[in-house]
Write an enzyme that holds these catalytic residues in place. Structure first.
Site, PDB file in Angstrom:
ATOM      1  N   ARG A  93     -19.901  21.740  17.171  1.00 23.86           N
ATOM      2  CA  ARG A  93     -21.282  21.968  16.752  1.00 23.86           C
ATOM      3  C   ARG A  93     -21.982  22.904  17.723  1.00 23.86           C
ATOM      4  O   ARG A  93     -22.822  23.721  17.322  1.00 23.86           O
ATOM      5  CB  ARG A  93     -22.030  20.631  16.682  1.00 23.86           C
ATOM      6  CG  ARG A  93     -23.500  20.718  16.317  1.00 23.86           C
ATOM      7  CD  ARG A  93     -23.746  21.275  14.941  1.00 23.86           C
ATOM      8  NE  ARG A  93     -22.974  20.610  13.916  1.00 23.86           N
ATOM      9  CZ  ARG A  93     -23.021  20.920  12.636  1.00 23.86           C
ATOM     10  NH1 ARG A  93     -23.814  21.906  12.212  1.00 23.86           N
ATOM     11  NH2 ARG A  93     -22.271  20.269  11.746  1.00 23.86           N
ATOM     12  N   SER A 329     -21.236  12.222  18.545  1.00 24.36           N
ATOM     13  CA  SER A 329     -20.521  11.610  17.434  1.00 24.36           C
ATOM     14  C   SER A 329     -20.220  12.662  16.366  1.00 24.36           C
ATOM     15  O   SER A 329     -19.941  13.804  16.689  1.00 24.36           O
ATOM     16  CB  SER A 329     -21.303  10.424  16.887  1.00 24.36           C
ATOM     17  OG  SER A 329     -20.517   9.690  15.969  1.00 24.36           O
ATOM     18  N   HIS A 331     -21.705  14.513  13.958  1.00 26.68           N
ATOM     19  CA  HIS A 331     -22.332  15.819  13.818  1.00 26.68           C
ATOM     20  C   HIS A 331     -21.959  16.732  14.976  1.00 26.68           C
ATOM     21  O   HIS A 331     -21.767  17.935  14.794  1.00 26.68           O
ATOM     22  CB  HIS A 331     -23.855  15.675  13.720  1.00 26.68           C
ATOM     23  CG  HIS A 331     -24.533  16.888  13.180  1.00 26.68           C
ATOM     24  ND1 HIS A 331     -25.247  17.766  13.965  1.00 26.68           N
ATOM     25  CD2 HIS A 331     -24.593  17.381  11.912  1.00 26.68           C
ATOM     26  CE1 HIS A 331     -25.723  18.735  13.212  1.00 26.68           C
ATOM     27  NE2 HIS A 331     -25.347  18.538  11.966  1.00 26.68           N
ATOM     28  N   CYS A 332     -21.838  16.163  16.159  1.00 26.20           N
ATOM     29  CA  CYS A 332     -21.514  16.957  17.350  1.00 26.20           C
ATOM     30  C   CYS A 332     -20.136  17.590  17.273  1.00 26.20           C
ATOM     31  O   CYS A 332     -19.904  18.643  17.880  1.00 26.20           O
ATOM     32  CB  CYS A 332     -21.592  16.093  18.601  1.00 26.20           C
ATOM     33  SG  CYS A 332     -23.217  15.394  18.943  1.00 26.20           S
ATOM     34  N   ILE A 333     -19.190  16.969  16.553  1.00 23.03           N
ATOM     35  CA  ILE A 333     -17.818  17.476  16.538  1.00 23.03           C
ATOM     36  C   ILE A 333     -17.541  18.399  15.362  1.00 23.03           C
ATOM     37  O   ILE A 333     -16.418  18.908  15.236  1.00 23.03           O
ATOM     38  CB  ILE A 333     -16.798  16.326  16.526  1.00 23.03           C
ATOM     39  CG1 ILE A 333     -16.927  15.488  15.256  1.00 23.03           C
ATOM     40  CG2 ILE A 333     -16.936  15.459  17.774  1.00 23.03           C
ATOM     41  CD1 ILE A 333     -15.810  14.470  15.075  1.00 23.03           C
TER      42      ILE A 333
END
Length: 346
Positions: A93, A329, A331-333
């Site tokens: 992200r 989590s 969204h970050c990945i």
């Protein structure tokens, strides 16, 4: 800043996450030390996430080396393509190419991408390999890259597809990113490279968030005029005040439906630091919304709040108890690749 050849000048803007995807880009964890001994359970959670996501859309998976590719292939199934690209960490992200799109007559959207500078969230972590990730993705796809020339992370920005973006002052104005730029100058960059018309500034983020308050842990658009925002129900929680202030800013805007999303009830710590548990770090894909779960009493409540906000999409909770030890989590990945055809430039 030269504006004549910016994405905005060429008709590009960043689509909202709920627009149709061609694929999702993500990466596979590989470093035991980075994961403080939790690499195996993190891989188990990532396998659950990728296998679920691949039921709804193609997944483009970045793997660091032979071992991580072999491990991923053994755990994953479905519509997953593997790309061997050396990288520092899996938070695409923030490090991956950020896609922009423009209409092309009666045909599909045309796609290009941005390569912001990524410096490990203000110099906190090594980022030399991750800073090259947009170039690798662009070469694989054969698409045109724009280089704004400033530090920016995808998790710091949230767009509604109709000209509005959200961010936080804590993140964008942190001294480790662009200390030479003021608010108005940062807004100008986002106008020219994301095609946004206005930027909504919130204040501070979660305790223990090493990204300095990324918006994707706090407040998300679920529709052009609907926002879901994290709140801390316990008035003694250090997150209570800053989240309440963010909520008040959102309510003062007018014209938006603002839905409150409680944080997990039970805080968790690792190495003496609080982990930034949040349900706002969900990922919107074709036909599905994937929501982190922590084995917390508020897990089901979060799903109940989010389900009515996504008609036509299945809202699925998946475990992120170990993934969150890395600071983020789902969204970050992830980084969505919008549906469309590749624009290679004039």
């Amino acid at each position: 800043m030269e504006k004549t050849l910016t994405p905005r000048a060429l008709g590009f803007r960043m689509p909202p996450e709920w627009a149709p995807h061609a694929a999702t880009w993500t990466a596979w964890p590989y470093d035991e030390e980075k994961w403080q001994g939790y690499l195996e359970p993190v891989r188990q959670e990532l396998a659950g996430f990728v296998n679920t996501l691949a039921r709804f859309e193609p997944v483009e998976l970045v793997v660091h080396d032979e071992e991580s590719e072999r491990d991923a292939r053994a755990r994953l199934s479905g519509n997953v393509r593997f790309h061997r690209i050396p990288h520092d960490d899996l938070w695409l992200r923030d490090s991956g190419a950020m896609f922009v799109a423009r209409p092309s007559g009666e045909g599909p959207l045309e796609l290009a991408a941005l390569s912001w500078e990524f410096n490990g969230w203000g110099g906190k972590y090594p980022a030399g390999l991750d800073n090259q990730m947009p170039l690798h993705i662009a070469r694989l796809l054969g698409l045109r890259l724009f280089y704004p020339g400033i530090v920016m992370e995808g998790g710091a920005l949230e767009v509604n597809g109709q000209g509005l973006a959200l961010t936080t002052r804590q993140c964008l104005l942190s001294p480790g990113r662009n200390p030479h730029l003021h608010e108005e100058e940062l807004e100008d960059y986002l106008r020219e490279y994301l095609g946004v018309d206005a930027l909504i500034w919130l204040g501070e983020g979660l305790e223990g968030d090493h990204t300095d308050g990324h918006i994707d842990t706090l407040t998300r658009f679920t529709a052009p005029a609907t926002l879901v925002t994290s709140v801390a129900l316990d008035p003694d929680d250090p997150n209570h005040r800053p989240l309440k202030e963010n909520l008040e800013i959102l309510k003062s805007l007018g014209g938006f439906r603002v839905v409150e999303l409680p944080l997990p009830k039970e805080p968790r710590w690792l190495g003496g630091e609080r982990l930034p548990l949040t349900y706002a770090n969900f990922y919107i894909a074709n036909g599905v919304v994937l929501v982190p779960q922590y084995g917390d009493p508020h897990d089901e409540r979060a799903l109940e709040i989010l389900r009515p906000l996504f008609p036509g999409r299945e809202v699925i909770g998946l475990q992120s108890r170990y993934l969150i030890t890395g600071g983020g989590s789902f969204h970050c990945i992830t980084q969505q690749q919008p549906a469309g055809r590749i624009w290679r430039g004039a």
